[in-house]
Design an enzyme around this catalytic site. Structure first.
Site, mmCIF file in Angstrom:
data_model
loop_
_atom_site.group_PDB
_atom_site.id
_atom_site.type_symbol
_atom_site.label_atom_id
_atom_site.label_comp_id
_atom_site.label_asym_id
_atom_site.label_seq_id
_atom_site.Cartn_x
_atom_site.Cartn_y
_atom_site.Cartn_z
ATOM 1 N N GLU A 33 0.899 -1.601 -0.236
ATOM 2 C CA GLU A 33 -0.182 -0.375 0.057
ATOM 3 C C GLU A 33 0.780 1.136 -0.058
ATOM 4 O OE1 GLU A 33 -3.117 2.529 2.848
ATOM 5 O OE2 GLU A 33 -2.664 0.338 2.953
ATOM 6 N N LYS A 60 -8.324 -14.727 15.882
ATOM 7 C CA LYS A 60 -8.670 -14.540 14.181
ATOM 8 C C LYS A 60 -10.087 -14.021 14.731
ATOM 9 C CE LYS A 60 -4.754 -16.931 13.071
ATOM 10 N NZ LYS A 60 -4.495 -18.219 14.364
ATOM 11 N N ASP A 111 1.631 -14.136 12.890
ATOM 12 C CA ASP A 111 0.601 -14.542 11.604
ATOM 13 C C ASP A 111 -0.316 -13.147 11.571
ATOM 14 O OD1 ASP A 111 -1.702 -15.309 10.883
ATOM 15 O OD2 ASP A 111 -1.914 -16.937 12.597
ATOM 16 N N HIS A 135 -2.518 9.531 -2.113
ATOM 17 C CA HIS A 135 -2.617 8.646 -2.452
ATOM 18 C C HIS A 135 -3.029 8.691 -3.895
ATOM 19 C CE1 HIS A 135 -3.573 5.259 0.861
ATOM 20 N NE2 HIS A 135 -4.060 6.508 1.468
#
EC number: 1.1.1.34
Length: 833
Positions: A504, A635, A711, A809
């Site tokens: 990104e 998660k 993770d 951006h």
């Protein structure tokens, strides 16, 4: 083997001592007085004067033999250079050539001048070293010494342990073979062979002492330089000798030894001396002397004309006509197999920027490897080029060996396609992770018709041995993610460069701007090791039994028994709490335990399983529904993690001065505090967000997670963050910022942290591996993540209040393909009403 390994490791670890000692011996040998009264040779006056014994140099046989030897030396040197150019990089070529030829030449000359002064000055010494030097052996040693894995000393020691016995046998055989030339009766050849034997012995001693020390020293100086690393991955199979070839060499050595014993029998003649008349040439006239001089000049000139012509031809061929190709070398038998590569080039144009119409043209090159058949480190060219054997024979070999090391790639693929070898077990069956990945790519590409797509996925230059049974299964390659850094970010008084792996654009730049605004004031952090959780779901026959079970667990004495069973499963896992949730007759036992520097999911699962076995003894009617009942919660966005915490609970704070707000963020404290209240607090509450009272904490968390081997899926829980901003200072113009993250799940050991790249990022932060105290490094990593989140929050909030978000951006994250040409041909049809 162990002795060779210990010797090589000693030389590599005591580099300067070995080098200085060797050079000292060289200096001593060079400084010894050699010209005694009886050793000074008589020289002839004048180049044309005939001297006793000099005519032997110009005999026809002598000249022919010496010319042949010199030409052979040049051809062999050319062959060595060509092979080295294919083995590895030019740096290995330079280092192996210098140390194998130049160092041995210097040492041999010193030793020869010490014992045989007439041998030290022979003009054919350079040709001898071209002929006897084994530069490829030095290249193999260099390649092994610079391979990835253990520390430098162990790598060099392991390489010498594999090459030492082979080098000893090769040296012995070469000395015996070259020594035969000393029996030829040709004076110059005898001198050369004697010198060559001495050169071989000294070259061997240099290889096992001086060369490992220098190699280790050069590797230390060049550590971290990409251009100094080998071009192809190293395998121990590269250095293991062929046992058949070794046996043949031993037989040859025994035969040559018999020849030497027979020819050099001490009583073959009286006193071992062959007596004969010594002829001297006495010139009879000046004309004869002049004619004889012309003859000698012509013979010497013809000799050197042949050598010069050959040398020029080889140089021209190597420089101008040598075809530059990519090769893969089987290091065992120096067999070369060419690998042809396709190169796909595209030149897309991108428009980057705000309102600028300028085009930035970039050219990207994709290299598609032709993978079939390729020579792997564990397979020889003979296996690849041999005819494919029948299925029954291959299957019998596989079942008898329990592996496929002796099978060719085509034969292994045949067994996989016939379901005799599971596709996921290729690495274990082949004993070579890289070869397993390559063959799996071949099978999967053919099975799903995705050959071209898979060829674009990189797979070389990666240590798959660390991935196997640890990080990933069914591996077909790896995806490279760019890693940038934000910083310096001062946390608790110490500056850090924060590695962030992301695709990104603007994320790293934005975080870096926040770190700049924080400046030398830095971020202050506090960390609490909450512990990892696992919540099995158990069911009792009825609610009464469920209530009894809950009361039994809540009892302090019973809890101590459960804790003992839990803690016995690990050296680091220590149970802190069992929080029980009830749903009818079902109990959810949320085990919370500290796990040291590991993230700890496996530790807690193992401990919870052992605790349930103990609980089953007291409640036989208990049924374990699932080891995880989603009450952990792992998660998934869950309020229990937001409220009770999971992993590490971190709180960071900093104060941004009004000057920094104006110069860096182009805003003020009141504007940012107002935006934070409306956006991060009110807006998140209106959306019903759980733990989402922040601008974009997940961005920084995930980028650091990927870079450091965490993770990535844990970012769901770990990104829980509450960002607060308040005005402060005497005039209310400074900004006080805090970030609270109650459930950061991180570890610095286990999982993806064992991979080389991820371990390097942890090392950059100074938190690689286990700390001196339990959870020291993991707690420091958690505080660095929270501080980075704070920097990123500041920068994004400032961009939002200034309407800079879209602009940044467009500059950093948006590359629009130029579709102007395609758009011109578009016809838009408007329906009529």
């Amino acid at each position: 083997m162990k002795v060779w390994g210990a010797h090589g490791e000693f030389c590599a670890r005591h580099q300067w001592e070995v080098i200085v000692a060797t050079l000292a011996l060289l200096a001593c040998a060079a400084s010894v007085e050699r010209n005694g009264p009886g050793n000074r040779s008589e020289h002839c006056a004048g180049w044309a004067r005939a001297c006793p014994g000099l005519e032997a140099e110009y005999q026809a046989a002598d000249a022919v033999i010496m010319t042949f030897v010199r030409c052979a030396a040049l051809l062999y040197a050319y062959y060595q250079i060509s092979n080295l150019h294919k083995i590895a990089s030019k740096y290995l070529l330079i280092i192996a050539g210098v140390f194998s030829t130049f160092a041995s030449f210097i040492f041999t000359s010193a030793v020869a001048s010490l014992f045989w002064s007439e041998l030290a000055s022979i003009k054919d010494a350079p040709f001898l070293f071209l002929l006897v030097a084994d530069v490829a052996r030095g290249a193999r040693m260099a390649k092994a010494g610079w391979s990835a894995g253990e520390d430098q000393g162990k790598r060099v020691g392991r390489a010498l342990a594999l090459l030492g016995p082979t080098a000893t046998l090769d040296t012995l055989l070469a000395v015996l073979l070259v020594g035969v030339g000393a029996l030829s009766g040709v004076p110059r050849l005898e001198h050369m062979c004697t010198f060559a034997c001495l050169a071989l012995l000294v070259d061997y001693l240099v290889f096992v002492t001086f060369y490992p020390a220098c190699l280790s020293l050069v590797a230390d100086f060049a550590s971290g330089r990409k251009e100094m690393s080998p071009d192809s991955p190293f395998s121990e199979a590269d250095l293991k000798p062929n046992p058949v070839v070794q046996r043949v060499k031993m037989i040859m050595a025994a035969g040559l030894l018999c020849v030497h014993l027979t020819s050099r029998w001490p009583w073959s003649s009286d006193n071992g001396i062959i007596e004969g008349p010594t002829d001297t040439l006495t010139p009879t006239s000046n004309d004869n002397i002049l004619l004889h001089s012309y003859v000698k000049w012509f013979s010497v000139s013809a000799d050197y004309i042949v050598i010069a012509t050959l040398l020029c031809a080889l140089i021209i061929k190597f420089v101008f006509f040598e075809e530059q190709r990519n090769w893969v070398i089987d290091m065992n038998d120096m067999t070369v197999k060419e690998v042809v590569q396709e190169q796909a080039r595209s030149k897309p144009k991108f428009s980057v920027g705000d309102d600028s119409n300028s085009e930035v043209s970039t050219q990207t090159e994709g290299v598609l490897e032709d993978e079939w058949p390729t020579l792997s480190p564990s397979s020889s060219a003979a296996k690849l080029n041999s005819k494919k054997r029948p299925m029954a024979e291959c299957l019998e070999i596989y079942r008898s060996e329990g592996a496929c090391v002796s099978l060719s790639d085509e034969e292994v693929v045949m067994l996989v396609e016939q379901s005799h070898i599971p596709l996921h077990r290729l690495e274990a069956v082949l004993g070579d992770p890289l070869r397993g990945v390559r063959l799996r790519r071949k099978v999967v590409g053919a099975r799903f018709q995705t050959e071209l797509a898979i060829k674009q996925l990189p797979y070389l230059n990666y240590d798959y041995s660390k991935v196997l049974n640890a990080c990933c299964e069914n591996v077909i390659g790896y995806v490279g993610v760019p890693v940038g850094y934000a910083g310096p970010l001062v946390v608790d008084g110490k500056p850090y460069m924060i590695p962030m792996a992301t695709t990104e654009g603007a994320l790293v730049a934005s975080t870096n701007r926040g770190a700049k605004a924080i400046g030398i004031r830095g971020v202050t952090s506090v960390v609490e090791d909450v512990g990892m959780t696992r919540a099995p779901a158990i069911k009792l026959p009825n609610v009464v039994r469920a209530h009894e079970c809950r009361q039994w667990i809540d009892n302090k004495d019973n809890y101590a028994v459960i804790k003992e069973a839990f803690d016995s499963t690990s050296r680091f896992a220590r149970l802190q709490e069992i929080h029980i949730g009830v749903d009818g007759a079902t109990l959810y036992l949320r085990f919370r335990a500290t796990t040291g520097d590991a993230m700890g999911m496996n530790m807690v699962s193992k401990g919870a399983e052992n605790a349930l076995k103990l609980l089953k003894n007291y409640f036989p009617d208990m049924e374990v529904i699932s080891l995880s009942g989603n009450y952990c919660s792992d998660k998934k966005a869950a309020a229990i993690n937001w409220v009770k915490g999971r992993g590490k609970r971190v709180v960071c704070e900093t104060t941004i001065t009004s000057d920094s707000l104006r110069t860096i963020f182009k805003t003020d404290a009141k504007t940012l505090a107002r935006c934070n209240k409306i956006k991060n607090l009110s807006g998140s509450a209106l959306a019903g967000s759980i733990g989402g009272n922040n601008a974009h904490a997940a961005n920084m968390v995930t980028a650091i997670y990927i870079a450091t081997g965490q993770d990535p899926a844990q970012n769901v829980t770990s990104s829980n963050c509450s960002t607060n901003m308040e005005v402060c200072g005497e005039n209310g113009e400074d900004l006080y910022v805090t970030c609270t993250m109650p459930s950061l799940e991180v570890g610095t050991v286990g999982g993806g942290t064992i991979l080389t790249g991820q371990g390097a990022c942890l090392d950059i932060l100074g938190v690689k591996g286990a700390g001196a105290r339990p959870a020291e490094n993991s707690a420091r990593l958690a505080s660095l993540i929270c501080a980075t989140v704070l920097a990123g929050e500041l920068s994004l909030m400032a961009a939002l209040v200034n309407s800079d978000l879209v602009k940044s951006h467009m500059r950093h994250n948006r590359s629009t393909v130029n579709v102007q040409v395609q758009a011109e041909n578009i016809t838009l049809k408007v329906p009529t009403l």
